[in-house]
Design a protein around this motif. Structure first.
Motif, PDB file in Angstrom:
ATOM      1  N   THR B  29       0.866  -1.300  -0.092  1.00 27.70           N
ATOM      2  CA  THR B  29      -0.015   0.102   0.135  1.00 27.70           C
ATOM      3  C   THR B  29       0.729   1.268  -0.044  1.00 27.70           C
ATOM      4  OG1 THR B  29      -1.649  -0.994   1.335  1.00 27.70           O
ATOM      5  CG2 THR B  29      -1.669   1.279   1.342  1.00 27.70           C
ATOM      6  N   SER B  33       1.451   4.146  -2.831  1.00 28.49           N
ATOM      7  CA  SER B  33       1.420   5.616  -2.778  1.00 28.49           C
ATOM      8  C   SER B  33       2.625   6.499  -3.186  1.00 28.49           C
ATOM      9  CB  SER B  33       1.042   5.780  -1.217  1.00 28.49           C
ATOM     10  OG  SER B  33       1.140   7.324  -0.898  1.00 28.49           O
ATOM     11  N   GLU B  36       2.978   6.652  -6.841  1.00 25.60           N
ATOM     12  CA  GLU B  36       1.874   7.840  -7.465  1.00 25.60           C
ATOM     13  C   GLU B  36       2.632   8.889  -7.279  1.00 25.60           C
ATOM     14  OE1 GLU B  36      -1.551   8.033  -5.203  1.00 25.60           O
ATOM     15  OE2 GLU B  36      -2.189   5.918  -6.025  1.00 25.60           O
ATOM     16  N   PHE B 119      -8.910   7.772   5.037  1.00 26.51           N
ATOM     17  CA  PHE B 119      -8.100   7.088   4.536  1.00 26.51           C
ATOM     18  C   PHE B 119      -8.816   5.542   4.533  1.00 26.51           C
ATOM     19  CE2 PHE B 119      -5.643  10.288   6.799  1.00 26.51           C
ATOM     20  CZ  PHE B 119      -4.927  10.668   5.674  1.00 26.51           C
ATOM     21  N   ARG B 122     -10.201   5.315   1.222  1.00 31.12           N
ATOM     22  CA  ARG B 122      -9.407   5.010   0.194  1.00 31.12           C
ATOM     23  C   ARG B 122      -9.007   3.469   0.262  1.00 31.12           C
ATOM     24  NH1 ARG B 122      -5.071   9.577   1.158  1.00 31.12           N
ATOM     25  NH2 ARG B 122      -3.678   8.262  -0.194  1.00 31.12           N
ATOM     26  N   LEU B 524      -1.833   4.347   4.295  1.00 35.65           N
ATOM     27  CA  LEU B 524      -2.144   5.235   3.231  1.00 35.65           C
ATOM     28  C   LEU B 524      -1.758   6.674   3.952  1.00 35.65           C
ATOM     29  CD1 LEU B 524      -5.529   3.838   1.575  1.00 35.65           C
ATOM     30  CD2 LEU B 524      -3.361   4.605   0.584  1.00 35.65           C
ATOM     31  N   GLY B 527       1.835   7.116   4.063  1.00 36.18           N
ATOM     32  CA  GLY B 527       2.093   7.493   2.717  1.00 36.18           C
ATOM     33  C   GLY B 527       1.965   9.043   2.416  1.00 36.18           C
ATOM     34  N   ASP B 528       1.032   9.555   2.880  1.00 33.18           N
ATOM     35  CA  ASP B 528       0.643  10.958   2.638  1.00 33.18           C
ATOM     36  C   ASP B 528       1.636  11.841   3.423  1.00 33.18           C
ATOM     37  OD1 ASP B 528      -1.419  10.528   1.150  1.00 33.18           O
ATOM     38  OD2 ASP B 528      -2.933  11.517   2.315  1.00 33.18           O
ATOM     39  N   ARG B 531       5.096  11.678   1.778  1.00 34.05           N
ATOM     40  CA  ARG B 531       5.154  12.403   0.454  1.00 34.05           C
ATOM     41  C   ARG B 531       5.112  13.909   0.852  1.00 34.05           C
ATOM     42  NH1 ARG B 531       0.345   9.403  -3.099  1.00 34.05           N
ATOM     43  NH2 ARG B 531      -0.046  11.314  -3.926  1.00 34.05           N
TER      44      ARG B 531
END
Ligand SMILES: Cc1cc2nc3c(=O)[nH]c(=O)nc-3n(C[C@H](O)[C@H](O)[C@H](O)COP(=O)(O)OP(=O)(O)OC[C@H]3O[C@@H](n4cnc5c(N)ncnc54)[C@H](O)[C@@H]3O)c2cc1C
Lengths: 109, 535
Positions: B29, B33, B36, B119, B122, B524, B527-528, B531
């Motif tokens: 997962t 992320s 992307e 989340f 998603r 997720l 992941g944010d 990022r």
């Protein structure tokens, strides 16, 4: 005197069976013996020791139909209040166990 | 892109913005992320694309506490991780699971459920589920054309579960990662150590070994452990060069508070007052709104006043078409005999045991083997009026520091200490079991659904047929306070600037829901966060 007792006993058995049936509908075939066994177990448990038969005091034998409604309401109320007893693993409304105890006592009498 | 790490030259140093260790539900997962966002990422996966016995053996360990599944069969060690054989039952945690609860020490997350909802939505897609709609069970029930029971919400509720196909993360997302230019997945690559700076405030590199091949390392700005609920703790404990107790373990928290969802088979039997009571979704998985759903009974909230403090539970029901007196009797007789007393009414009990001996042999065989069928199965009607149900209790375990994993002296083929799992339950858990039985008995009685025969707990200890659920949680728990947790609310290890943990090891409490949807939602969210940090 003897005739009166017989009649009272039969009425009680009939009422008791009706009451137990309203609680144990699915198990009607073995109903009476099952309810009697539960009553016996209940009476020999700490919760049931010294039980006074409130059912009799409520005068249910005089009016079986009303007694049945009353009984169902009491059962629901016991469960709503959390007033349950454990008899051989079964969690029963206190009034149910008492009804079974009554059946047992009458069967033994 | 995929790389077979065995082909790398000895001593290679790979560089990336992020290194993810482990490619199961959490690792894949997170990798998707970062892919992307085009963030350079190295994923280290111990296994290959398919199962391999020698690699799987690295998961072996000892079970020294309460019986639980062997450590090498309760998870899988190849690309896709344990999702290669998960069942796909999904449900988010309830709002109450995130809150501190009086009487349950260490309860409460540093997050609220509302923080996770975006989340979770998603995560539904990644797990190939339907709409994120778990809070209105009646809406699902209405779609079946039936109407449900009006349970007292403080006592009992219907909990909706959705069933993933089940998504095999290693197959479903393989192509996306194969095509990725930003993400390199190194197969057959076992992370064996985390090399930190002198004061253990950041991780400089991840050291890697292949079973038959080179040793190499990865340097990354951020390192994420996503190796499953047990191995995350193991890797931290093994990283003992600078901190002898292991990384992130300054307060002796790593490995503690291990939780599973204890599963009690046949914890109760219900006899229905009238056949076929309205219990929609309770017995079957049903296709609705483009997904598959089923329901269980579950703990109501808030817990009724005056009841002993207890955790959450769910009750999974199986139909009974004929009620078997003999099993009840056997239970009474064996229960009494194991307490060295002769049960009351032995004669009646023996009668019903003899009458139902096929059913008893069948039940015993299935209990002992854990199989669903047995050669002794009596001729039971598979249809007809439903007169009762067998109730399994699967429940929350309260956080308990004494329930833990530690490193044992035994070593695996890479020379790494294996784990020892000392699973322990507490008094709160006993109350949870009793609460589940009591709540279902009260509500079945009040609504005149039926009566419940409850299997008692032994005076001390737990029933011998209790099992875990292979849900390994809590060993690197999340807390704002480093004294009570290993990671903070983002998943970062306290005191280490660039080391994160993903997976159910970060759960401070477990609720009664299966963990993977929450694992994916948290990955997720992480992941944010990464990022944002990398940007
Ligand atoms: C039989 C079974 C049924 C289940 N059913 C359900 C269910 O119905 N619903 C549900 O929610 N959950 C279920 N689960 C649990 C579910 O499978 C896990 O919650 C989930 O897979 C955990 O994801 P993860 O990514 O944290 O760990 P995993 O999926 O276990 O992935 C960890 C990965 O890390 C790799 N790895 C480990 N150590 C290293 C290392 N040192 N270096 C590099 N890589 C490493 C492993 O090879 C593996 O690929 C079930 C589990 C089992 C066993």
């Amino acid at each position: 005197m003897r005739a009166t007792k017989q009649t009272r006993r039969r009425v009680l058995q009939w009422v008791g069976a009706g009451l137990a049936a309203s609680s144990f509908g699915t198990f009607a075939p073995s109903l009476l013996s099952g309810a009697i066994a539960i009553g016996r177990a209940y009476l020999s448990s700490p919760a049931g020791a010294g039980l006074t038969l409130v059912m009799l005091r409520a005068g249910i034998a005089n009016s079986p139909v009303q007694a049945r409604d009353w009984f169902q309401r009491e059962v629901a109320r016991n469960f709503a209040d959390g007033d349950v007893v454990m008899v051989e693993g079964w969690m029963l409304a206190r009034i149910e166990a008492q009804a079974c105890a009554m059946l047992y006592l009458e069967a033994e009498a | 892109m995929f790389i077979d790490a065995r082909t790398l030259p000895q001593g290679t140093v790979l560089e990336a913005a992020v290194c993810i260790v482990g490619a199961g539900a959490a690792g894949i997962t997170l990798a998707l992320s970062l892919h992307e966002a085009g963030i350079t990422t190295v994923v280290l996966e111990s296994g290959d694309l398919e199962f391999d016995g020698a690699t799987q053996d690295l998961d072996g360990g000892a079970v020294v506490g309460l019986p639980n599944y062997p450590l090498d069969t309760s998870r899988l060690r190849y690309f896709g991780g344990t999702t290669n054989h998960w069942a796909g039952w999904c449900r988010p945690l309830d709002a109450i699971d995130f809150e501190p609860r009086a009487g349950i020490p260490l309860s409460g997350w540093p997050l609220r459920r509302t923080d996770l909802v975006p989340f979770y939505k998603r995560a539904q897609k990644l797990c190939e589920l339907g709409p994120f709609d778990y809070d209105d069970p009646d809406a699902w029930i209405r779609e079946t054309g039936a109407s449900g029971q009006k349970f007292d919400p403080a006592r009992l509720k219907t909990a909706i579960f959705q069933v993933s196909p089940p998504t095999r993360f290693g197959q479903t997302y393989r192509e996306a990662l194969r095509r990725s230019e930003a993400v390199k997945v190194c197969l057959n690559a076992n992370a064996v150590d985390l090399e930190s700076n002198a004061n253990a405030s950041s991780v400089d590199r991840v050291k890697v070994k292949c079973l038959d091949g080179p040793a190499f390392s990865v340097r990354a700005g951020y390192v994420v452990l996503a190796t499953g609920g047990l191995e995350n703790a193991r890797i931290l404990l093994l990283a003992d060069k600078v901190r002898p107790a292991g990384l992130g373990n300054d307060h002796d928290r790593v490995g503690r508070c291990f939780m599973d969802h204890p599963w009690f088979r046949r914890a109760a039997i219900a006899r229905f007052t009238h056949p076929d009571p309205a219990l929609p979704l309770m017995f079957d998985e049903v296709a609705l709104r483009g997904t598959t759903v089923f329901g269980t009974l579950a703990a109501g909230t808030p817990q009724p006043a005056g009841e002993p403090v207890a955790g959450g539970f769910r009750i999974v029901m199986q139909r009974l078409y004929r009620v078997i007196d003999g099993i009840d009797s056997l239970r009474t007789v064996t229960g009494a005999l194991s307490g060295l007393s002769v049960p009351a009414h032995l004669w009646d009990h023996l009668g019903s045991i003899l009458e139902d001996r096929d059913a008893i042999a069948d039940a015993l065989y299935r209990t002992m083997t854990g199989w669903r069928t047995s050669p002794f199965a009596p001729a039971m009607p598979a249809s007809g009026p439903v007169t009762g149900a067998v109730l399994d209790i699967n429940m929350e375990q309260a956080p308990n520091p004494a329930s833990r994993v530690t490193l044992s002296r035994k070593r695996d083929a890479l020379g790494q200490n294996r784990l020892a799992l000392d699973w322990r339950l507490s008094d709160v858990d006993r109350e949870t079991y009793l609460r589940a039985q009591r709540m279902v008995a009260l509500e079945f009685g009040r609504l005149d659904i039926g009566r419940v025969n409850a299997k008692p707990l032994p005076e001390a200890g737990w029933p011998s047929d209790m099992v875990g659920s292979r849900h390994h949680m809590g060993t690197t728990r999340m807390s704002d306070d480093p004294k009570t947790g290993v990671v903070d609310a983002t998943g970062r290890v306290h005191g280490i600037a660039n080391l994160y943990v993903a997976g159910s090891s970060v759960f401070p409490t477990s609720g009664y829901a299966n963990p993977t949807l929450t694992i994916v939602a948290l990955a997720l969210r992480l992941g944010d966060e990464l990022r944002r940090l990398v940007a």
